[in-house]
Scaffold this motif. Structure first.
Motif, PDB file in Angstrom:
ATOM      1  N   HIS A  58       0.825  -1.212   0.000  1.00  0.00           N
ATOM      2  CA  HIS A  58       0.000   0.000   0.000  1.00  0.00           C
ATOM      3  C   HIS A  58       0.856   1.257   0.000  1.00  0.00           C
ATOM      4  CE1 HIS A  58      -3.725  -2.153   1.443  1.00  0.00           C
ATOM      5  NE2 HIS A  58      -2.789  -3.035   1.731  1.00  0.00           N
ATOM      6  N   GLY A  59       0.596   2.149  -0.929  1.00  0.00           N
ATOM      7  CA  GLY A  59       1.277   3.451  -0.915  1.00  0.00           C
ATOM      8  C   GLY A  59       0.303   4.528  -0.474  1.00  0.00           C
ATOM      9  N   ASP A  91      -0.691  -5.247   4.674  1.00  0.00           N
ATOM     10  CA  ASP A  91      -0.795  -4.662   5.999  1.00  0.00           C
ATOM     11  C   ASP A  91      -2.221  -4.339   6.430  1.00  0.00           C
ATOM     12  OD1 ASP A  91      -0.431  -2.752   4.097  1.00  0.00           O
ATOM     13  OD2 ASP A  91       1.418  -1.967   4.929  1.00  0.00           O
ATOM     14  N   ALA A  97       2.351  -8.398  12.520  1.00  0.00           N
ATOM     15  CA  ALA A  97       2.472  -6.958  12.671  1.00  0.00           C
ATOM     16  C   ALA A  97       3.930  -6.547  12.695  1.00  0.00           C
ATOM     17  CB  ALA A  97       1.806  -6.501  13.958  1.00  0.00           C
ATOM     18  N   GLY A  98       4.184  -5.293  12.364  1.00  0.00           N
ATOM     19  CA  GLY A  98       5.488  -4.672  12.543  1.00  0.00           C
ATOM     20  C   GLY A  98       6.640  -5.484  11.996  1.00  0.00           C
ATOM     21  N   HIS A  99       7.584  -5.793  12.863  1.00  0.00           N
ATOM     22  CA  HIS A  99       8.807  -6.463  12.441  1.00  0.00           C
ATOM     23  C   HIS A  99       8.529  -7.783  11.725  1.00  0.00           C
ATOM     24  CE1 HIS A  99      11.419  -3.723  14.651  1.00  0.00           C
ATOM     25  NE2 HIS A  99      10.385  -3.643  15.473  1.00  0.00           N
ATOM     26  N   GLU A 102       7.674  -7.132   8.207  1.00  0.00           N
ATOM     27  CA  GLU A 102       8.860  -6.788   7.427  1.00  0.00           C
ATOM     28  C   GLU A 102       9.663  -8.042   7.094  1.00  0.00           C
ATOM     29  OE1 GLU A 102      10.226  -3.657   6.245  1.00  0.00           O
ATOM     30  OE2 GLU A 102       8.073  -3.374   6.423  1.00  0.00           O
ATOM     31  N   GLU A 103       9.735  -8.953   8.068  1.00  0.00           N
ATOM     32  CA  GLU A 103      10.492 -10.181   7.851  1.00  0.00           C
ATOM     33  C   GLU A 103       9.878 -11.020   6.732  1.00  0.00           C
ATOM     34  OE1 GLU A 103      10.707 -11.972  11.736  1.00  0.00           O
ATOM     35  OE2 GLU A 103      11.890 -10.261  12.458  1.00  0.00           O
ATOM     36  N   CYS A 133       5.092   9.749   2.247  1.00  0.00           N
ATOM     37  CA  CYS A 133       4.587   8.412   2.530  1.00  0.00           C
ATOM     38  C   CYS A 133       5.748   7.560   3.022  1.00  0.00           C
ATOM     39  CB  CYS A 133       3.938   7.792   1.293  1.00  0.00           C
ATOM     40  SG  CYS A 133       3.170   6.209   1.617  1.00  0.00           S
ATOM     41  N   ILE A 134       5.850   7.473   4.341  1.00  0.00           N
ATOM     42  CA  ILE A 134       6.948   6.738   4.954  1.00  0.00           C
ATOM     43  C   ILE A 134       6.411   5.392   5.429  1.00  0.00           C
ATOM     44  CG2 ILE A 134       8.606   6.730   6.868  1.00  0.00           C
ATOM     45  CD1 ILE A 134       9.300   8.804   4.799  1.00  0.00           C
ATOM     46  N   ASP A 135       7.074   4.340   4.995  1.00  0.00           N
ATOM     47  CA  ASP A 135       6.590   3.004   5.331  1.00  0.00           C
ATOM     48  C   ASP A 135       7.748   2.240   5.954  1.00  0.00           C
ATOM     49  OD1 ASP A 135       5.521   0.524   5.441  1.00  0.00           O
ATOM     50  OD2 ASP A 135       4.866   0.441   3.358  1.00  0.00           O
ATOM     51  N   GLY A 136       7.598   1.833   7.197  1.00  0.00           N
ATOM     52  CA  GLY A 136       8.675   1.113   7.882  1.00  0.00           C
ATOM     53  C   GLY A 136       9.947   1.936   7.924  1.00  0.00           C
ATOM     54  N   LYS A 143      10.821   1.167  -1.081  1.00  0.00           N
ATOM     55  CA  LYS A 143      10.349  -0.182  -0.784  1.00  0.00           C
ATOM     56  C   LYS A 143       9.656  -0.780  -2.017  1.00  0.00           C
ATOM     57  CE  LYS A 143       7.739  -2.064   3.082  1.00  0.00           C
ATOM     58  NZ  LYS A 143       7.108  -1.678   4.350  1.00  0.00           N
TER      59      LYS A 143
ATOM     60  N   VAL B   6       6.897   0.329  16.686  1.00  0.00           N
ATOM     61  CA  VAL B   6       5.989  -0.658  16.114  1.00  0.00           C
ATOM     62  C   VAL B   6       5.385  -0.064  14.847  1.00  0.00           C
ATOM     63  CG1 VAL B   6       4.053  -2.194  16.512  1.00  0.00           C
ATOM     64  CG2 VAL B   6       5.450  -1.438  18.434  1.00  0.00           C
ATOM     65  N   GLY B   7       5.703  -0.687  13.735  1.00  0.00           N
ATOM     66  CA  GLY B   7       5.157  -0.173  12.482  1.00  0.00           C
ATOM     67  C   GLY B   7       5.989  -0.689  11.338  1.00  0.00           C
ATOM     68  N   PRO B   8       5.467  -0.821  10.120  1.00  0.00           N
ATOM     69  CA  PRO B   8       4.096  -0.467   9.788  1.00  0.00           C
ATOM     70  C   PRO B   8       3.116  -1.350  10.556  1.00  0.00           C
ATOM     71  CG  PRO B   8       5.106  -1.715   8.003  1.00  0.00           C
ATOM     72  CD  PRO B   8       6.178  -1.421   8.991  1.00  0.00           C
ATOM     73  N   ASN B  10      -0.079  -3.374  11.068  1.00  0.00           N
ATOM     74  CA  ASN B  10      -1.018  -4.029  10.154  1.00  0.00           C
ATOM     75  C   ASN B  10      -2.436  -4.008  10.706  1.00  0.00           C
ATOM     76  OD1 ASN B  10      -0.500  -5.693  12.313  1.00  0.00           O
ATOM     77  ND2 ASN B  10      -1.235  -7.429  11.161  1.00  0.00           N
ATOM     78  N   ARG B  11      -3.351  -4.471   9.905  1.00  0.00           N
ATOM     79  CA  ARG B  11      -4.760  -4.536  10.287  1.00  0.00           C
ATOM     80  C   ARG B  11      -5.296  -3.246  10.898  1.00  0.00           C
ATOM     81  NH1 ARG B  11      -5.342  -8.363  13.978  1.00  0.00           N
ATOM     82  NH2 ARG B  11      -3.255  -9.198  13.758  1.00  0.00           N
ATOM     83  N   GLU B  17       2.503   4.273  12.699  1.00  0.00           N
ATOM     84  CA  GLU B  17       3.711   3.870  13.404  1.00  0.00           C
ATOM     85  C   GLU B  17       3.585   4.348  14.849  1.00  0.00           C
ATOM     86  OE1 GLU B  17       7.536   4.632  11.238  1.00  0.00           O
ATOM     87  OE2 GLU B  17       8.025   5.641  13.127  1.00  0.00           O
ATOM     88  N   PRO B  35       2.144   8.603   9.122  1.00  0.00           N
ATOM     89  CA  PRO B  35       3.246   8.847   8.196  1.00  0.00           C
ATOM     90  C   PRO B  35       2.849   9.181   6.760  1.00  0.00           C
ATOM     91  CG  PRO B  35       2.952   6.496   8.509  1.00  0.00           C
ATOM     92  CD  PRO B  35       1.820   7.183   9.226  1.00  0.00           C
ATOM     93  N   MET B  36       1.590   9.491   6.529  1.00  0.00           N
ATOM     94  CA  MET B  36       1.168   9.668   5.139  1.00  0.00           C
ATOM     95  C   MET B  36       0.389  10.964   4.964  1.00  0.00           C
ATOM     96  SD  MET B  36      -1.271   7.034   3.057  1.00  0.00           S
ATOM     97  CE  MET B  36      -2.928   7.687   3.142  1.00  0.00           C
ATOM     98  N   SER B 460       6.464  -6.617  18.847  1.00  0.00           N
ATOM     99  CA  SER B 460       5.230  -5.860  18.626  1.00  0.00           C
ATOM    100  C   SER B 460       4.279  -6.266  19.746  1.00  0.00           C
ATOM    101  CB  SER B 460       4.601  -6.219  17.285  1.00  0.00           C
ATOM    102  OG  SER B 460       5.527  -6.117  16.254  1.00  0.00           O
ATOM    103  N   GLN B 465      -1.065  -3.715  20.769  1.00  0.00           N
ATOM    104  CA  GLN B 465      -1.948  -3.908  19.624  1.00  0.00           C
ATOM    105  C   GLN B 465      -3.413  -3.861  20.026  1.00  0.00           C
ATOM    106  OE1 GLN B 465      -0.778  -6.577  16.599  1.00  0.00           O
ATOM    107  NE2 GLN B 465       1.169  -7.018  17.588  1.00  0.00           N
TER     108      GLN B 465
END
Ligand code: SF4
Ligand code: SF4
Lengths: 367, 480
Positions: A58-59, A91, A97-99, A102-103, A133-136, A143, B6-8, B10-11, B17, B35-36, B460, B465
């Motif tokens: 998502h942007g 997402d 969630a989060g990390h 990303e993994e 638009c900052i993502d992670g 990204k 914690v971020g991005p 989800n859900r 963030e 962040p947008m 996280s 959450q």
């Protein structure tokens, strides 16, 4: 994430019966406009081919594409397609969630390099080095490019990813940019609409995953099977257009009779989308059926093509029922091409307006 | 002291963030980052007033009807037009349908899957919750998705398409429903009632709305619907003590919801430490000390949205709305508290707002509104107008206040020479997820997170959450 799994394994594991699976293959063939015999082919492909991972990013967006998608019509189709996607990374609806998220993304990039499909909702803003638009922790555009590099093919969901959409409307404060301008050398399929029709989204995904290739695209990169006709071509109000019967005001008698919305500013004649055939909300309706004109939300630049509610007060040759023959003949010529139609329209507009207004009109047309 | 980002996230709708500072295992400070940024308020300038109806809803794909209704309300004020009764009913039906489906989506798709998390593996309820709510194929989840799609026929029938409906206009709605459409409408609402009474709540809606204490609710569920999703949820709330997690502000705002004939079905008001006062829109300001905007007037009628991405000390694109200088929580909990729903009033007197309270309030609201939707659908009159025409808007100022699923939403609009000259939007999550203000006072979520605990090794934290999701954030609305 096992790598040797087939789609069929996944689908079955999630409780879909063999019978439902067969039905799904039939429905899919039908929704793609293929002969029933193709159901066999689809079923064979899903049973034997290893599954293709799908990454959904998502942007800059409003998430309307996801909203649309998770509501796809046939419950069976939706279940099966969702289970096929398994949404390796999304997402909005994924579990991690989060990390963790990303993994998963990194893992897909490394372990499935060159194999996965990247589905993109929204677009990257390029002003200020992508800061909008900052993502992670980093600009989305980075990204996006990184994930695109390892993708087999890319789906541009909706008008945002395809064309820019409302956030790219004048003055485009963040320089929101369609994804094909920042990704090079990868096949991109555009599925425009704000949002796209859910059934179109599921059918496109199913096609790509089943046949392992993109469906046939038009010159603008859209799948021909859903974007080769104008709303106007299949609009159920079309007979009224041809008969010169138009709604002139929202609350007039003609509105009640369901006449054509052309004079209310309908963009149906220049809009390529499947609304008038597939319709929305499980085939319940579509904007024109709700009495509102089409605003052309699947077309490039629709967001700056306002005002959306400007009325064509009177169309010289049209509008009088007694003249139906004449109008029918006139329109037959006009709708042959959107350019001709535009020309006819502005001629009409010009005829109705004072010279001063005309200049203003031209300025907006040229701007 | 340790830190964690914690971020991005989800859900949630859109990007979020959360930056946390821990004292041992306990959150001591939180910063919430939106962040947008897209610049909608700038984009809306210099356009024909009604074009706001096509542009503004596209701020958000999940609460787009609320945005439509807010824009249409602001326009209607300027145009001095009042929609005919049919138009009012069909507008409220469309809005209620969106709001209630959002509650459903939030619960089944966003909030509940957290309890299927492996950290809860040893809990006695884990297996059952995992079966019902796991992604993507939990049994309750699948039922809910189907119920939702069917329920959304309401917007389909009235408004053609969802999201990004066009049919809601300042003068009413564009479609005159015929007999068949009215019947299908009633069927869609009835279908939703059945799902709620059978699977989700397990109790008749009217009976559920009348329950006036948590103890009574427990008794009712134990005796009548021990296996409903709601009954299961209460067990989890009790076990994890989510009744005290994520405490909220002491000020709540509701702009009042579902006006019919000028009267709001759910009361408008400000809850100020136990007292309900009228809303004074003049007391609403947006503080930008820690938001990425250059200095500007604080009143939404005057401010703008030029950006300053490099601003020092600013960490979010979300402005910080304040009412009489204080933070306020908005949402279903605020609405039901201010409207005096018995269960929420009793709960509030015991625990204040909390993770559990926010979740429960959405179901209380659902149970109270579905029967009203049935009445509105029955009230649609044959052969009567749904829409009133009005003269073009040349100039004026209008405020459109509505209640979206996530709380109070306002559009401040000014028109000069037939074009939009100013437009400001304060969305529900802008209130709830606001950054710090000039006095360093943290926003409601930032405050609610303080005290949350993480478990060994958690990156996280699941407690965080629960708290974040209990607000049902809509980040795409928050900064627009
Ligand atoms: S102009 Fe619009 S309403 Fe009229 S027939 Fe064409 S698409 Fe349908
Ligand atoms: S009818 Fe036109 S405006 Fe409406 S959804 Fe289809 S393409 Fe978009």
């Amino acid at each position: 994430m096992s790598q040797t799994q087939t789609f069929y394994d996944m689908i079955r594991r999630q409780g879909v019966t063999r019978r439902s699976f067969a039905k799904f293959c039939g429905l899919t063939a039908a929704s793609l406009g293929l002969a029933p015999a193709y159901a066999q082919q689809i079923s064979h492909a899903l049973e034997t081919r290893p599954r293709t991972p799908v990454v959904w990013m998502h942007g800059l967006e409003c998430t309307c594409c996801t909203e649309s998608f998770i509501r796809s019509a046939h419950p069976l189709v939706k279940d099966v397609v969702l289970s096929m996607l398994s949404l390796d990374y999304d997402d909005t609806i994924m579990a991690a969630a989060g990390h963790q998220a990303e993994e998963i993304l990194q893992e897909t990039l490394e372990n499935h390099h060159g194999e996965y499909i990247l589905a993109v909702e929204g677009n990257p803003p390029l002003n200020e080095d992508g800061m909008y638009c900052i993502d992670g922790g980093r600009p989305f555009v980075e990204k996006l490019q990184e994930m695109a590099e390892g993708a087999k093919a890319i789906i541009a969901w909706g008008s945002c990813a395809s064309w820019g959409c409302v956030q790219a409307a004048k003055p485009n404060p963040t320089n929101a940019t369609p994804i094909d301008r920042v990704i090079r050398g990868k096949p991109i399929i555009k599925v425009p609409g704000c949002p796209p029709i859910p059934e179109v989204m599921t059918a496109v995904v199913t096609y790509i995953l089943t046949f392992d290739r993109l469906p046939e695209l038009d010159r603008q990169g859209r799948p021909k099977m859903f974007y080769s006709q104008r709303i106007h071509d299949k609009c159920y109000r079309r007979p009224h257009f041809d008969a010169g019967q138009f709604v002139e005001q929202w609350d007039d008698e003609n509105a009640r009779k369901g006449y054509c919305l052309y004079k209310m500013g309908c963009r149906g004649p220049t809009t390529y989308n499947a609304c008038s055939t597939i319709r929305w909300n499980e085939g319940v309706s579509f904007p024109i059926q709700s009495g509102h004109n089409c605003i052309g939300c699947s077309e490039d630049n629709f967001w700056d093509a306002g005002p959306f509610y400007e009325r064509l007060q009177n169309i010289n040759a049209f509008g009088v029922e007694a003249n139906a023959d004449k109008i029918g003949a006139a329109t037959a010529g006009i709708v042959g091409g959107s350019i001709a139609l535009h020309a006819a329209l502005s001629a009409v507009k010009r005829a109705r307006k004072s010279p001063a207004e005309d200049t203003k009109q031209k300025e907006t047309e040229n701007a | 002291m340790s830190r964690l980002v914690v971020g991005p996230f989800n859900r949630v709708e859109g990007d979020l963030e959360v930056r946390l500072t821990f004292d041992g295992y306990t959150v001591s400070e939180a910063h919430v980052v939106s962040p947008m940024f897209r610049g909608f308020e700038t984009i809306l300038l210099d356009r024909a007033p009604e074009d706001a109806l096509a542009i503004a809803p596209r701020i958000c794909g999940i609460c787009s009807v609320s945005q439509s209704v807010a824009a249409a309300t602001a326009l209607a004020k300027m145009a001095h037009v009042i929609p005919p009764m049919n138009g009012q009913f069909s507008t409220q039906l469309t809005l209620a349908c969106e709001n209630l489906s959002d509650h459903l989506t939030h619960f089944y798709l966003f909030f509940m899957p957290d309890f299927t998390n492996a950290v809860y593996e040893n809990k006695p309820w884990h297996e059952e919750l995992h079966k019902r709510f796991r992604i993507p194929d939990g049994t309750s989840r699948l039922k809910a998705m189907e119920a939702r799609a069917k329920f959304l026929h309401v917007t389909g029938i009235i408004a053609g398409k969802w999201p990004h409906t066009l049919a809601i206009q300042p003068g009413g709605t564009t479609l005159e429903l015929d007999q068949g459409a009215r019947i299908r409408l009633m069927r869609a609402i009835e279908g939703y009632r059945n799902f709620l009474e059978r699977d989700c709540l397990g109790l008749p809606l009217e009976a559920f709305s009348e329950i006036n204490s948590i103890d009574a609710l427990r008794d009712e569920l134990n005796t009548k619907a021990p296996s409903s999703d709601l009954a299961l949820l209460l067990k989890v709330f009790d076990d994890l003590d989510l009744w005290s997690a994520g405490p909220g502000a002491d000020q709540f705002i509701s702009f009042g919801a579902y006006p019919i004939n000028g009267e709001k079905t759910l009361r408008q008001g400000v809850w100020d430490a136990g007292e309900i006062k009228p809303v004074d829109t003049g007391a609403i300001i947006e503080d930008i000390s820690h938001a990425k905007y250059p200095s500007m007037p604080t009143s939404p009628a005057e401010s703008h949205s030029d950006a300053d991405p490099e601003k020092a000390d600013a960490y979010s694109w979300c402005k910080a709305p304040r009412y009489k200088g204080r933070t306020a929580e908005v949402g279903a909990y605020a609405r039901q508290l201010i409207d005096g729903a018995p269960l929420i009033k009793e709960l509030h007197s015991r625990t204040g707002s909390s993770v559990a309270g926010r979740i429960l309030a959405r179901w209380v609201e659902t149970a109270r509104i579905v029967p009203l939707m049935e009445i509105w659908a029955h009230s649609l009159q044959r052969n009567e107008n749904y829409l009133s025409e009005y003269a073009p808007i040349e100039q004026g100022e209008g405020i459109g206040l509505v209640e979206a699923a996530r709380g109070a939403l306002g559009h401040w609009m000014r028109v000069e020479n037939g074009l939009i000259s100013n437009y400001q939007i304060i969305a529900p999550t802008t209130w709830n997820f606001s950054p710090r203000d000039a006095n360093g006072v943290a926003g409601p979520l930032e405050t609610a997170l303080v005290g949350a605990k993480k478990l060994e090794g958690e990156k996280s934290p699941v407690s965080v959450q629960h708290i974040v999701r209990s607000f049902d954030p809509c980040m795409v609305c928050t900064a627009h």
